[in-house]
Design a protein around this motif. Structure first.
Motif, PDB file in Angstrom:
ATOM      1  N   PHE A  30       3.499   3.254   1.036  1.00 40.41           N
ATOM      2  CA  PHE A  30       2.399   4.171   1.322  1.00 40.41           C
ATOM      3  C   PHE A  30       2.219   5.213   0.221  1.00 40.41           C
ATOM      4  N   GLY A  31       3.264   5.392  -0.597  1.00 39.07           N
ATOM      5  CA  GLY A  31       3.123   6.287  -1.736  1.00 39.07           C
ATOM      6  C   GLY A  31       2.168   5.748  -2.785  1.00 39.07           C
ATOM      7  N   GLN A  32       1.976   4.419  -2.774  1.00 31.02           N
ATOM      8  CA  GLN A  32       1.059   3.775  -3.725  1.00 31.02           C
ATOM      9  C   GLN A  32      -0.040   3.020  -2.978  1.00 31.02           C
ATOM     10  N   ARG A  33      -0.339   3.473  -1.796  1.00 32.04           N
ATOM     11  CA  ARG A  33      -1.274   2.759  -0.940  1.00 32.04           C
ATOM     12  C   ARG A  33      -2.723   2.964  -1.367  1.00 32.04           C
ATOM     13  N   ASP A  34      -3.545   2.002  -0.996  1.00 33.47           N
ATOM     14  CA  ASP A  34      -4.992   2.096  -1.150  1.00 33.47           C
ATOM     15  C   ASP A  34      -5.592   1.789   0.211  1.00 33.47           C
ATOM     16  N   ALA A  35      -6.188   2.774   0.841  1.00 35.67           N
ATOM     17  CA  ALA A  35      -6.775   2.600   2.168  1.00 35.67           C
ATOM     18  C   ALA A  35      -8.255   2.940   2.098  1.00 35.67           C
ATOM     19  N   LYS A  36      -9.073   2.093   2.709  1.00 31.43           N
ATOM     20  CA  LYS A  36     -10.508   2.350   2.687  1.00 31.43           C
ATOM     21  C   LYS A  36     -11.174   1.807   3.940  1.00 31.43           C
ATOM     22  N   PHE A  37     -12.275   2.395   4.291  1.00 34.43           N
ATOM     23  CA  PHE A  37     -13.067   1.942   5.427  1.00 34.43           C
ATOM     24  C   PHE A  37     -13.782   0.654   5.060  1.00 34.43           C
ATOM     25  N   LEU A  38     -13.772  -0.312   5.987  1.00 36.03           N
ATOM     26  CA  LEU A  38     -14.451  -1.578   5.756  1.00 36.03           C
ATOM     27  C   LEU A  38     -15.769  -1.672   6.510  1.00 36.03           C
ATOM     28  N   LEU A  39     -15.696  -1.534   7.845  1.00 32.79           N
ATOM     29  CA  LEU A  39     -16.910  -1.733   8.641  1.00 32.79           C
ATOM     30  C   LEU A  39     -16.693  -1.284  10.076  1.00 32.79           C
ATOM     31  N   SER A  40     -17.789  -1.072  10.759  1.00 33.21           N
ATOM     32  CA  SER A  40     -17.796  -0.855  12.205  1.00 33.21           C
ATOM     33  C   SER A  40     -18.379  -2.102  12.851  1.00 33.21           C
ATOM     34  N   ALA A  41     -17.725  -2.584  13.909  1.00 33.24           N
ATOM     35  CA  ALA A  41     -18.159  -3.822  14.540  1.00 33.24           C
ATOM     36  C   ALA A  41     -18.499  -3.596  16.004  1.00 33.24           C
ATOM     37  N   VAL A  42     -19.601  -4.185  16.424  1.00 33.01           N
ATOM     38  CA  VAL A  42     -19.967  -4.177  17.839  1.00 33.01           C
ATOM     39  C   VAL A  42     -20.120  -5.603  18.356  1.00 33.01           C
ATOM     40  N   THR A  43     -19.805  -6.570  17.496  1.00 39.00           N
ATOM     41  CA  THR A  43     -19.789  -7.975  17.873  1.00 39.00           C
ATOM     42  C   THR A  43     -18.774  -8.684  16.993  1.00 39.00           C
ATOM     43  N   SER A  44     -18.210  -9.776  17.466  1.00 39.31           N
ATOM     44  CA  SER A  44     -17.183 -10.487  16.714  1.00 39.31           C
ATOM     45  C   SER A  44     -17.715 -11.047  15.401  1.00 39.31           C
ATOM     46  N   LYS A  45     -19.008 -11.261  15.305  1.00 38.39           N
ATOM     47  CA  LYS A  45     -19.587 -11.759  14.057  1.00 38.39           C
ATOM     48  C   LYS A  45     -19.401 -10.774  12.910  1.00 38.39           C
ATOM     49  N   HIS A  46     -19.260  -9.514  13.235  1.00 33.09           N
ATOM     50  CA  HIS A  46     -19.114  -8.496  12.203  1.00 33.09           C
ATOM     51  C   HIS A  46     -17.746  -8.545  11.512  1.00 33.09           C
ATOM     52  N   TYR A  47     -16.715  -9.014  12.218  1.00 36.58           N
ATOM     53  CA  TYR A  47     -15.371  -8.996  11.633  1.00 36.58           C
ATOM     54  C   TYR A  47     -14.739 -10.375  11.464  1.00 36.58           C
ATOM     55  N   SER A  48     -15.452 -11.428  11.786  1.00 41.45           N
ATOM     56  CA  SER A  48     -14.850 -12.771  11.765  1.00 41.45           C
ATOM     57  C   SER A  48     -14.402 -13.208  10.377  1.00 41.45           C
ATOM     58  N   HIS A  49     -14.969 -12.616   9.314  1.00 38.01           N
ATOM     59  CA  HIS A  49     -14.593 -12.995   7.955  1.00 38.01           C
ATOM     60  C   HIS A  49     -13.310 -12.328   7.485  1.00 38.01           C
ATOM     61  N   LEU A  50     -12.784 -11.376   8.234  1.00 38.59           N
ATOM     62  CA  LEU A  50     -11.556 -10.667   7.859  1.00 38.59           C
ATOM     63  C   LEU A  50     -10.352 -11.483   8.322  1.00 38.59           C
ATOM     64  N   THR A  51      -9.474 -11.837   7.388  1.00 39.62           N
ATOM     65  CA  THR A  51      -8.381 -12.760   7.713  1.00 39.62           C
ATOM     66  C   THR A  51      -6.987 -12.212   7.421  1.00 39.62           C
ATOM     67  N   ASP A  52      -6.871 -10.970   6.986  1.00 40.06           N
ATOM     68  CA  ASP A  52      -5.549 -10.388   6.738  1.00 40.06           C
ATOM     69  C   ASP A  52      -4.838 -10.094   8.054  1.00 40.06           C
ATOM     70  N   PRO A  53      -3.506 -10.016   8.039  1.00 45.49           N
ATOM     71  CA  PRO A  53      -2.786  -9.604   9.247  1.00 45.49           C
ATOM     72  C   PRO A  53      -3.335  -8.269   9.753  1.00 45.49           C
ATOM     73  N   GLU A  54      -3.404  -8.134  11.063  1.00 49.59           N
ATOM     74  CA  GLU A  54      -4.147  -7.017  11.647  1.00 49.59           C
ATOM     75  C   GLU A  54      -3.323  -6.306  12.716  1.00 49.59           C
ATOM     76  N   ILE A  55      -3.408  -4.990  12.712  1.00 50.41           N
ATOM     77  CA  ILE A  55      -2.849  -4.190  13.803  1.00 50.41           C
ATOM     78  C   ILE A  55      -3.945  -3.264  14.296  1.00 50.41           C
ATOM     79  N   THR A  56      -3.854  -2.886  15.557  1.00 48.90           N
ATOM     80  CA  THR A  56      -4.875  -2.006  16.105  1.00 48.90           C
ATOM     81  C   THR A  56      -4.245  -0.856  16.880  1.00 48.90           C
ATOM     82  N   PHE A  57      -4.924   0.274  16.873  1.00 52.70           N
ATOM     83  CA  PHE A  57      -4.506   1.453  17.621  1.00 52.70           C
ATOM     84  C   PHE A  57      -5.449   1.643  18.798  1.00 52.70           C
ATOM     85  N   ALA A  58      -4.864   1.806  19.977  1.00 47.57           N
ATOM     86  CA  ALA A  58      -5.650   1.993  21.190  1.00 47.57           C
ATOM     87  C   ALA A  58      -5.086   3.180  21.969  1.00 47.57           C
TER      88      ALA A  58
END
Length: 234
Positions: A30-58
């Motif tokens: 994280f000392g050399q991290r690059d973090a950026k906003f990608l997109l907001s999704a309201v349907t699965s079509k908006h994020y279906s192209h993202l294939t990296d391992p994923e974690i979510t906060f709820a």
């Protein structure tokens, strides 16, 4: 979701694969991290192209989710706090990578549940939880000072249990409590959560404070481990 259930079973029987990574690895990453906003999704079509391992906060509205994600990503304002808590239906996606290690992670900020949000985002979130094969772990936030699960927490746990999604409780704002009180609350919440979702919830909470930066490195390490960015050994 079978891989998540297999990972969870190792926790349940005390045979979890201990990470070869340490909190020092997280500091380096994280000392050399690059973090950026990608997109907001309201349907699965908006994020279906993202294939990296994923974690979510709820978590419930006003649980401190935005502040915690910003602390994890080492940003002051990348994740915005909604002006109308509990009234958004979008999933917000962020990209996380580091010059120190290969590989990228997708971090998802789930709408806060509570107020009207369960009715508003119910179907969309259920689709995400039930079909998102890239999802490695849900980090479910509970405010430590509240001291218990609310009905909306319990409803969300019902969902992750139904869909077999590996879920870990993260207690927030822990700097407001004494250590002895925090230990009792943590144990009580884990007991309640694992009773509702015995195959989905990991039997260990991470206790964090975004303000005091308590255990942020522990949470960062777990994210890197579950997304297989850092090596593991038995």
């Amino acid at each position: 979701m079978q891989a998540m259930r297999s990972d969870l079973s190792l926790w349940k029987y005390g045979r979890h694969i201990h990470s070869a990574a340490s909190n020092g690895d997280a500091i380096t990453y994280f000392g050399q991290r690059d973090a950026k906003f990608l997109l907001s999704a309201v349907t699965s079509k908006h994020y279906s192209h993202l294939t990296d391992p994923e974690i979510t906060f709820a978590g419930r509205s006003n649980v401190g989710k935005s502040s915690l994600i910003n602390a994890v990503l080492r940003s002051s304002s990348l994740v915005k706090t909604s002006k109308k808590p509990g009234h958004t239906s979008a999933l917000n996606f962020f990209s996380l990578s580091s010059r120190a290690y290969p590989g990228s992670i997708t971090v998802v900020d789930m709408p806060g549940y509570g107020f009207r949000s369960h009715q508003e985002w119910g179907k969309f979130i259920m689709e995400y939880l039930s079909t998102r094969k890239e999802l490695q772990r849900v980090f479910m936030l509970v405010e430590a000072k509240v001291g218990e699960l609310k009905s909306t927490d319990e409803s969300f746990l019902d969902l992750v249990e139904q869909y077999g999604v590996s879920t870990q409780i993260v207690l927030t704002k822990t700097d407001k409590l004494k250590r002895a009180d925090l230990e009792k609350i943590s144990s009580s919440i884990i007991d309640a959560a694992t009773e509702i979702a015995p195959t989905a919830v990991l039997p260990q909470a991470i206790c964090c404070s975004s303000r005091a930066k308590t255990n942020i490195d522990q949470l960062q390490t777990e994210i890197l481990r579950v997304c297989r960015i850092l090596p593991t050994s038995k």
